[in-house]
Design an enzyme around this catalytic site. Structure first.
Site, PDB file in Angstrom:
ATOM      1  CE  LYS A   1      36.861  74.853  53.311  1.00 25.32           C
ATOM      2  NZ  LYS A   1      36.745  76.332  53.384  1.00 25.32           N
TER       3      LYS A   1
ATOM      4  CG  ASP B   1      41.315  80.453  52.821  1.00 28.47           C
ATOM      5  OD1 ASP B   1      40.755  79.965  53.813  1.00 28.47           O
ATOM      6  OD2 ASP B   1      40.763  81.260  52.050  1.00 28.47           O
ATOM      7  CB  SER B   2      42.561  78.931  58.424  1.00 28.46           C
ATOM      8  OG  SER B   2      42.833  77.560  58.206  1.00 28.46           O
TER       9      SER B   2
ATOM     10  CG  ASP C   1      39.903  76.615  51.854  1.00 35.88           C
ATOM     11  OD1 ASP C   1      38.858  75.997  51.583  1.00 35.88           O
ATOM     12  OD2 ASP C   1      40.139  77.097  52.982  1.00 35.88           O
TER      13      ASP C   1
ATOM     14  CD  GLU D   1      34.339  79.536  59.664  1.00 37.31           C
ATOM     15  OE1 GLU D   1      34.653  79.135  58.528  1.00 37.31           O
ATOM     16  OE2 GLU D   1      35.124  80.169  60.396  1.00 37.31           O
TER      17      GLU D   1
ATOM     18  CD  GLU E   1      35.681  81.305  52.428  1.00 36.92           C
ATOM     19  OE1 GLU E   1      35.328  82.498  52.353  1.00 36.92           O
ATOM     20  OE2 GLU E   1      36.614  80.908  53.140  1.00 36.92           O
TER      21      GLU E   1
END
Ligand code: KIV
Length: 276
Positions: free
Chosen positions: A112, A43-44, A82, A181, A114
């Site tokens: 993915k 999602d960057s 993501d 990260e 978080e």
């Protein structure tokens, strides 16, 4: 096709895992041609492709749109997508429905998410339902507001212990791997040794089971400066700007197009056309 099992084998054989983000057809084709092990449709993309300040405004529709293009560009590579901001913190039913939609619409191999212990119930349900999950700990950009900015995590002994607890909880919940990260290299190294599943680092030192970087950082394909932990392997933004400036100049001076970039009529047809 490399599978999640292949990543596990790599950890066991101590062979580094290569993960790279990609967001569209050409970046995915390049990543596949470069033989990366995993492509992450991160999602960057909100920041490097859509120009937002963070990943918060990225939607499921954005992720699906980009992931489909990536899939078309890299049919033989493991693709992880993501789940975006706040799409897995509501009810389990809502999380399962969003995950189902993303898996079926994109053809991704894994999703993915978080977070640590707080999202383990959702992860357990998804894994039981057959969705492979990758965890993400440390600097979790979707929580940038709560973390007080894009800053290094796990710098104190207490924070490191919390990270380790979260990582073990994710492993127990059934994740196939964890991205970690922006944490001190020592913490990432200890965490990698403590887990049986692969740990893939970004800004987390050299002793994880693999490394992931953002496509635009590796290539310097952005007007913004790459973060200090990212190694820049090309200056593509500068090179592309030079090429585009050259194109603009040639249009303005009528150097482009020349005969080799134009189509012509036959002499006969030209004569007929002009005599009308
Ligand atoms: O969204 C992303 O690109 C990521 C990587 C930075 C790991 O999560």
């Amino acid at each position: 096709m490399k599978t999640l099992r292949y990543l596990q084998k790599k950890k066991e054989n101590m062979e580094p895992i290569v993960m790279l983000t990609a967001y569209d057809f050409p970046s995915a084709s390049l990543a596949e041609d470069a033989s990366v092990d995993i492509i992450l449709v991160g999602d960057s993309l909100g920041m490097v492709v859509l120009g937002y300040e963070s990943t918060i405004r990225v939607t499921v529709a954005d992720m699906v749109h980009h992931a489909r293009a990536v899939k078309r560009g890299a049919e033989n590579t493991l693709i992880v997508v993501d789940m975006p901001y706040l799409t897995y913190h509501g009810s389990i039913e809502q999380t399962v429905e969003t995950a189902r939609y993303m898996m079926q619409e994109t053809g991704a191999h894994a999703l993915k998410l978080e977070g640590g212990q707080d999202i383990c119930p959702q992860i357990e349900t998804l894994v039981k339902g057959g969705v492979p999950i990758i965890g993400h700990l440390g600097l979790t950009p979707q929580s940038v507001g709560v973390l007080g900015g894009f800053r290094i995590q796990g710098k104190t002994a207490d924070q490191a212990a919390q990270l380790l607890d979260d990582a073990k909880a994710l492993e127990r919940a059934g994740v196939s791997a964890i991205v970690i990260e922006c944490v001190p290299a020592e913490v990432a190294s200890d965490l990698t040794k403590a887990l049986n599943i692969p740990v893939i680092g970004i800004g987390a030192g050299a002793e994880t089971d693999g490394q992931v970087l953002v496509y635009h950082d590796v290539l310097n394909y952005s007007p913004a400066k790459a973060p200090s932990f990212a190694k820049v392997y090309d200056q593509s933004y500068v090179r592309m700007k030079t090429a585009l400036t050259h194109f603009a100049e040639e249009v303005r001076t009528r150097a482009f197009p020349d005969a080799s970039h134009s189509f012509a009529m036959t002499d006969d047809e030209l004569k007929k056309w002009r005599s009308r």
